[in-house]
Design a protein around this motif. Structure first.
Motif, PDB file in Angstrom:
ATOM      1  N   TRP A 139      36.559  38.598 127.032  1.00 11.23           N
ATOM      2  CA  TRP A 139      37.863  39.256 127.168  1.00 11.23           C
ATOM      3  C   TRP A 139      37.738  40.755 126.927  1.00 11.23           C
ATOM      4  CZ3 TRP A 139      42.597  38.247 128.962  1.00 11.23           C
ATOM      5  CH2 TRP A 139      42.981  36.918 129.159  1.00 11.23           C
ATOM      6  N   PHE A 195      41.274  31.482 123.688  1.00  4.94           N
ATOM      7  CA  PHE A 195      41.603  31.946 125.038  1.00  4.94           C
ATOM      8  C   PHE A 195      43.108  32.199 125.167  1.00  4.94           C
ATOM      9  CE2 PHE A 195      42.764  31.476 129.474  1.00  4.94           C
ATOM     10  CZ  PHE A 195      41.774  32.195 130.127  1.00  4.94           C
ATOM     11  N   GLY A 196      43.911  31.272 124.646  1.00  8.34           N
ATOM     12  CA  GLY A 196      45.362  31.427 124.713  1.00  8.34           C
ATOM     13  C   GLY A 196      45.852  32.629 123.923  1.00  8.34           C
ATOM     14  N   ALA A 197      45.235  32.871 122.750  1.00  6.82           N
ATOM     15  CA  ALA A 197      45.647  34.010 121.922  1.00  6.82           C
ATOM     16  C   ALA A 197      45.360  35.326 122.636  1.00  6.82           C
ATOM     17  CB  ALA A 197      44.914  33.960 120.580  1.00  6.82           C
ATOM     18  N   LEU A 238      45.018  35.723 125.906  1.00  2.87           N
ATOM     19  CA  LEU A 238      45.878  35.792 127.088  1.00  2.87           C
ATOM     20  C   LEU A 238      47.262  36.314 126.701  1.00  2.87           C
ATOM     21  CD1 LEU A 238      46.455  35.245 130.061  1.00  2.87           C
ATOM     22  CD2 LEU A 238      47.021  32.874 129.438  1.00  2.87           C
ATOM     23  N   LEU A 239      47.792  35.817 125.586  1.00  2.00           N
ATOM     24  CA  LEU A 239      49.087  36.290 125.109  1.00  2.00           C
ATOM     25  C   LEU A 239      49.017  37.770 124.741  1.00  2.00           C
ATOM     26  CD1 LEU A 239      51.995  35.647 124.244  1.00  2.00           C
ATOM     27  CD2 LEU A 239      51.101  35.002 121.993  1.00  2.00           C
ATOM     28  N   PHE A 262      40.662  26.611 123.763  1.00  5.02           N
ATOM     29  CA  PHE A 262      42.040  26.848 124.207  1.00  5.02           C
ATOM     30  C   PHE A 262      42.802  27.780 123.268  1.00  5.02           C
ATOM     31  CE2 PHE A 262      40.851  22.754 126.089  1.00  5.02           C
ATOM     32  CZ  PHE A 262      41.155  23.012 127.422  1.00  5.02           C
ATOM     33  N   GLY A 263      42.531  27.680 121.961  1.00  7.38           N
ATOM     34  CA  GLY A 263      43.245  28.519 121.009  1.00  7.38           C
ATOM     35  C   GLY A 263      42.894  29.986 121.157  1.00  7.38           C
TER      36      GLY A 263
END
Length: 338
Positions: free
Chosen positions: A294, A101-103, A105-106, A98-99
């Motif tokens: 990504w 992937f979230g980074a 995505l941001l 999650f960390g």
């Protein structure tokens, strides 16, 4: 008459004295026996405490069972390994998924994708052979299956088991374990072939340093905007991913075999060490895999086509791998898709 009374009195007196003397002799003996019994009980309690303390410390005793480590009732390394896994590894897996992937995505929402400066040319240049494409996807699919089932095995009881019935959860965890074990050999074989086949293309060069300094040309704002660093067949980011896969793929392959092969009669400490190294390697590979996906898809316009057909747009090759493009153009190995 008087003599009779006197004799009776003397007998009673002697009997009373004998009784007093007897009581005096019996009471110390009884008291000593009570003291001895108390000491024995205290010694027994101390002995039991020492025994249990030794058992919990993992000390070896004696057993008629001749199996490896049968003389150890409680393995200290096993408990310590479990504590490390629950305290550090499980949160690290959550952070990796999650960390990371979230980074990204941001970053994508703020920066957007790295677009082709001159758009698509419509000319497709051969970059990977069909064998390379197949090899990549076999390893990639096996790797993703291992990661997904590994996450289920490690974390499933926290985010799946509470929301499904016991029977369904038993089926999920059993299937995950079965699929995980049998996907491993596929990954190991394809990983080994990839390492041997692609290693010559993944050696670091001095110009790779600039790629890191300008973040590969993926940033669309500030002084980094429009910076497209030199790159050969593989850019510095791809090389870093490749060598991460080589090193931790080796760790995860060796420890995986140690954990699943039934005929390896390993000490408990070796099994726990293998389990922890396996988990740490998995965390690192999960994080880098998310970065790789990504970078190859969302962040690089036209990048995904390379591993779908084996061809890339000519403008993509010039922008992202200019040194490689110049080389194949100069030596005559440049091939277009007909």
């Amino acid at each position: 008459m008087l003599n009779t009374s006197l004799n009776k009195s003397l007998r009673m007196m002697f009997a009373l004295v004998a009784l007093i003397i007897g009581l005096g002799l019996v009471m110390p003996t009884a008291h000593a026996a009570d003291d001895q019994s108390s000491q024995q009980q205290a010694t027994t309690r101390t002995s039991d405490a020492d025994l249990w303390r030794a058992v919990k410390a993992g000390e070896s005793g004696y057993s008629t069972d001749k199996a490896l480590e049968a003389n150890v009732l409680i393995n200290k390394a096993g408990n310590e390994g479990k504590e490390i896994r629950n305290t550090y590894l499980k949160p690290a897996i959550v952070l990796a998924v999650f960390g990371v992937f979230g980074a990204f995505l941001l970053f994508f929402l703020v920066n957007g994708p790295s677009k082709l400066s001159h758009g698509f040319s419509g000319k497709m240049v051969l970059r990977w052979t069909s064998a390379d494409v197949w090899l990549h996807w076999i390893m990639a699919i096996a790797c993703l299956i291992l990661m997904l089932t590994g996450i289920f095995i490690m974390l499933g009881r926290h985010f799946i088991a509470p929301y499904v019935g016991e029977g369904l959860w038993a089926g999920i965890i059993s299937a995950s374990k079965f699929i995980h074990d049998w996907s491993g050999p596929v990954f190991i074989v394809s990983w080994l072939i990839c390492v041997i086949k692609w290693m010559p293309l993944q050696l670091f060069k001095l110009y790779d340093l600039k790629w890191f300094l300008v973040v590969g040309g993926y940033i669309n704002f500030g002084p980094f905007k429009g910076k497209h660093p030199d790159s050969g067949f593989a850019n510095a980011g791809e090389k870093m991913w490749f060598w991460t896969l080589v090193i931790f793929g080796l760790f995860i392959s060796i420890t995986g075999l140690m954990l699943v092969l039934p005929n390896l009669d390993l000490p408990r400490e070796a099994s726990i060490a293998a389990l922890l190294v396996h988990g740490i390697s998995a965390v690192i590979l999960i994080a880098f895999t998310i970065v790789h996906i990504w970078m190859a898809t969302v962040l690089s316009e036209g990048g995904m086509e390379c591993m779908v057909s084996g061809y890339c747009d000519e403008n993509w090759a010039i922008q992202h791998h200019n040194l490689w493009y110049d080389e194949i153009k100069e030596n005559g190995s440049l091939k277009y898709k007909s």
